[in-house]
Write a protein that holds these residues in place. Structure first.
Motif, PDB file in Angstrom:
ATOM      1  N   VAL A  97       0.835  -1.206   0.000  1.00  6.11           N
ATOM      2  CA  VAL A  97       0.000   0.000   0.000  1.00  6.11           C
ATOM      3  C   VAL A  97       0.869   1.254   0.000  1.00  6.11           C
ATOM      4  O   VAL A  97       0.622   2.207  -0.760  1.00  6.11           O
ATOM      5  CB  VAL A  97      -0.950  -0.012   1.211  1.00  6.11           C
ATOM      6  CG1 VAL A  97      -1.779   1.268   1.256  1.00  6.11           C
ATOM      7  CG2 VAL A  97      -1.869  -1.225   1.157  1.00  6.11           C
ATOM      8  N   MET A  98       1.891   1.284   0.835  1.00  5.62           N
ATOM      9  CA  MET A  98       2.778   2.446   0.885  1.00  5.62           C
ATOM     10  C   MET A  98       3.533   2.629  -0.429  1.00  5.62           C
ATOM     11  O   MET A  98       3.765   3.757  -0.871  1.00  5.62           O
ATOM     12  CB  MET A  98       3.766   2.288   2.044  1.00  5.62           C
ATOM     13  CG  MET A  98       3.116   2.219   3.418  1.00  5.62           C
ATOM     14  SD  MET A  98       2.086   3.663   3.774  1.00  5.62           S
ATOM     15  CE  MET A  98       3.317   4.962   3.760  1.00  5.62           C
ATOM     16  N   HIS A  99       3.899   1.528  -1.049  1.00  5.99           N
ATOM     17  CA  HIS A  99       4.567   1.581  -2.351  1.00  5.99           C
ATOM     18  C   HIS A  99       3.669   2.254  -3.386  1.00  5.99           C
ATOM     19  O   HIS A  99       4.118   3.111  -4.161  1.00  5.99           O
ATOM     20  CB  HIS A  99       4.920   0.156  -2.789  1.00  5.99           C
ATOM     21  CG  HIS A  99       5.779   0.092  -4.005  1.00  5.99           C
ATOM     22  ND1 HIS A  99       7.030  -0.480  -4.011  1.00  5.99           N
ATOM     23  CD2 HIS A  99       5.578   0.531  -5.273  1.00  5.99           C
ATOM     24  CE1 HIS A  99       7.557  -0.388  -5.218  1.00  5.99           C
ATOM     25  NE2 HIS A  99       6.688   0.210  -6.011  1.00  5.99           N
ATOM     26  N   ALA A 100       2.401   1.872  -3.394  1.00  5.88           N
ATOM     27  CA  ALA A 100       1.463   2.451  -4.361  1.00  5.88           C
ATOM     28  C   ALA A 100       1.227   3.937  -4.095  1.00  5.88           C
ATOM     29  O   ALA A 100       1.114   4.735  -5.032  1.00  5.88           O
ATOM     30  CB  ALA A 100       0.141   1.687  -4.314  1.00  5.88           C
ATOM     31  N   ILE A 101       1.157   4.323  -2.831  1.00  6.81           N
ATOM     32  CA  ILE A 101       0.954   5.739  -2.497  1.00  6.81           C
ATOM     33  C   ILE A 101       2.144   6.571  -2.957  1.00  6.81           C
ATOM     34  O   ILE A 101       1.987   7.642  -3.561  1.00  6.81           O
ATOM     35  CB  ILE A 101       0.725   5.892  -0.985  1.00  6.81           C
ATOM     36  CG1 ILE A 101      -0.611   5.258  -0.589  1.00  6.81           C
ATOM     37  CG2 ILE A 101       0.755   7.359  -0.573  1.00  6.81           C
ATOM     38  CD1 ILE A 101      -0.856   5.219   0.903  1.00  6.81           C
ATOM     39  N   LEU A 102       3.341   6.096  -2.681  1.00  5.65           N
ATOM     40  CA  LEU A 102       4.540   6.814  -3.112  1.00  5.65           C
ATOM     41  C   LEU A 102       4.618   6.896  -4.633  1.00  5.65           C
ATOM     42  O   LEU A 102       5.001   7.931  -5.197  1.00  5.65           O
ATOM     43  CB  LEU A 102       5.778   6.116  -2.546  1.00  5.65           C
ATOM     44  CG  LEU A 102       7.140   6.722  -2.893  1.00  5.65           C
ATOM     45  CD1 LEU A 102       7.245   8.143  -2.363  1.00  5.65           C
ATOM     46  CD2 LEU A 102       8.265   5.864  -2.334  1.00  5.65           C
ATOM     47  N   GLN A 103       4.235   5.816  -5.292  1.00  3.04           N
ATOM     48  CA  GLN A 103       4.269   5.795  -6.754  1.00  3.04           C
ATOM     49  C   GLN A 103       3.248   6.765  -7.346  1.00  3.04           C
ATOM     50  O   GLN A 103       3.551   7.505  -8.287  1.00  3.04           O
ATOM     51  CB  GLN A 103       3.986   4.374  -7.245  1.00  3.04           C
ATOM     52  CG  GLN A 103       4.061   4.195  -8.750  1.00  3.04           C
ATOM     53  CD  GLN A 103       5.479   4.274  -9.262  1.00  3.04           C
ATOM     54  OE1 GLN A 103       6.396   3.755  -8.638  1.00  3.04           O
ATOM     55  NE2 GLN A 103       5.676   4.920 -10.398  1.00  3.04           N
ATOM     56  N   GLU A 104       2.063   6.768  -6.781  1.00  2.73           N
ATOM     57  CA  GLU A 104       0.965   7.565  -7.346  1.00  2.73           C
ATOM     58  C   GLU A 104       1.152   9.054  -7.112  1.00  2.73           C
ATOM     59  O   GLU A 104       0.990   9.862  -8.030  1.00  2.73           O
ATOM     60  CB  GLU A 104      -0.355   7.097  -6.725  1.00  2.73           C
ATOM     61  CG  GLU A 104      -1.561   7.951  -7.090  1.00  2.73           C
ATOM     62  CD  GLU A 104      -1.983   7.783  -8.532  1.00  2.73           C
ATOM     63  OE1 GLU A 104      -2.719   8.651  -9.029  1.00  2.73           O
ATOM     64  OE2 GLU A 104      -1.570   6.790  -9.166  1.00  2.73           O
TER      65      GLU A 104
END
Length: 376
Positions: A97-104
């Motif tokens: 989830v944190m990976h996706a937030i940072l990516q987005e």
């Protein structure tokens, strides 16, 4: 029927549910729902024991909660155990989830601003994620080292081995380390990484996870946190330098040379410090406390890994210098070819005379007078 993605890669199309595209676009939302199930289960009395198995830390060996008689209580200390695998699984979901937030919200916006190519975009996403991870590892692990007092009393790294209980923050740090490298495997699918890059990234993640698991399982958590923090320092500087090259291009200016010098210096210092720390701990400190075979194996793996990294760094540096020399040699040749063309265009016919400069001026004056007389 389709659902628009909220977090993750967005697209104008609505793919069918349970298709590959649907899972990729909505993977962060799906995983966050799973995380919420665990959190809600922690609040329900009937499911709380199962949920706490994944969320809480277990295998504590000491600790007393605050009471009226002892308001401060006693610090909880933990050791490694099989229940930690459940915690690693749960926190790997959190990492997704944190990976996706940072990516987005960060990396995708940066890539749109700079209009990067596909290869540079892939490198940006990889280094951008790793810069944040190594920065968190560096500060969190450094704080744990300072709290435990390993810097001012280095003998704590091997004293009383194998009785090395961990504080709450130190154990959680190890759990997050294992969870992060575990989550990078499914991220290859979620982030649409090219198949030809999978092998290298899987080897990297597997090696990091194996090191974390070995240090954690064989109760080398104290020396392990120091080695990982040192390695994260070098990796943070290296990926920062890589991001500079990606976003600014390969410019040979002062900033690029300065960052390259810092990157090389930090890398070499970290490798030397890791070797010294490994020899002090495994060869001298743990002598008589740990089995000889275990000490030799741990030291051999550490030395081999440091030599391997140093060899790759030297090879890459030599390759870059050779490429820069080739570029420098090709530039003067182009300038020599262009110079004669410019001279031919700019040159104008000039009359030359063997007379001295004074006589030449006298001739010019006489010519001007003759022209004036003819005009009259």
């Amino acid at each position: 029927m389709g659902v628009k993605p909220a977090i993750g890669r967005k697209s104008n199309k609505n793919p069918p549910i349970f298709s590959h595209e649907f899972v990729i676009q909505n993977h962060a939302d799906i995983v966050s729902c799973v995380v919420m199930v665990f959190l809600v289960g922690l609040m329900v009395q009937s499911t709380s024991p199962i949920a706490s198995l994944f969320i809480s830390l277990h295998h504590n060996v000491s600790g007393v909660e605050p009471t009226r008689e002892a308001p401060k209580g006693e610090q909880f200390l933990y050791e490694a155990g099989w229940k930690d695998a459940c915690a690693v699984f749960f926190y790997s979901l959190v990492c997704i989830v944190m990976h996706a937030i940072l990516q987005e919200y960060f990396l995708d916006k940066i890539s749109k601003k700079f209009h990067l190519s596909k290869s540079r975009l892939s490198a940006l996403n990889e280094s951008g994620q790793l810069v944040v991870f190594h920065l968190v590892t560096l500060f969190w692990g450094g704080d744990a080292i300072m709290r435990e007092g390993f810097i001012f009393n280095i003998s704590k790294l091997w004293d009383a081995y194998p009785d090395h209980p961990m504080s709450f923050l130190l154990k959680l740090w190890w759990i997050v380390q294992a969870a992060y490298w575990l989550h990078t495997i499914p991220e290859l699918y979620f982030q649409r990484i090219k198949k030809d890059e999978w092998a290298a990234r899987i080897r990297h993640a597997a090696a990091a996870f194996a090191f974390v698991a070995a240090a954690y399982g064989f109760k080398f958590q104290r020396v392990g946190v120091c080695l990982v923090v040192l390695h994260s320092l070098a990796e943070f500087v290296a990926h920062s330098y890589r991001l500079n090259n990606i976003l600014r291009g390969e410019r040979e200016d002062f900033l690029d040379k300065f960052l390259g010098l810092v990157n090389g210096s930090v890398f070499v210092v970290v490798r030397l410090c890791s070797l010294v720390l490994g020899v002090l701990t495994f060869y001298f400190g743990l002598a008589g406390a740990a089995p000889l075979l275990l000490r030799v194996a741990a030291l051999s793996v550490l030395v081999t890994f440091q030599v391997y990294l140093m060899y790759n760094f030297i090879s890459e540096t030599i390759k870059q210098r050779q490429e820069s020399r080739q570029l420098a040699q090709s530039r003067p040749k182009k300038e020599k070819k262009e110079k004669p063309k410019k001279e031919k265009v700019k040159k104008a016919p000039v009359e030359e005379s063997d007379l001295p400069e004074v006589d030449q001026n006298t001739n010019k004056t006489l010519r001007q007078r003759q022209a004036a007389v003819k005009a009259k």
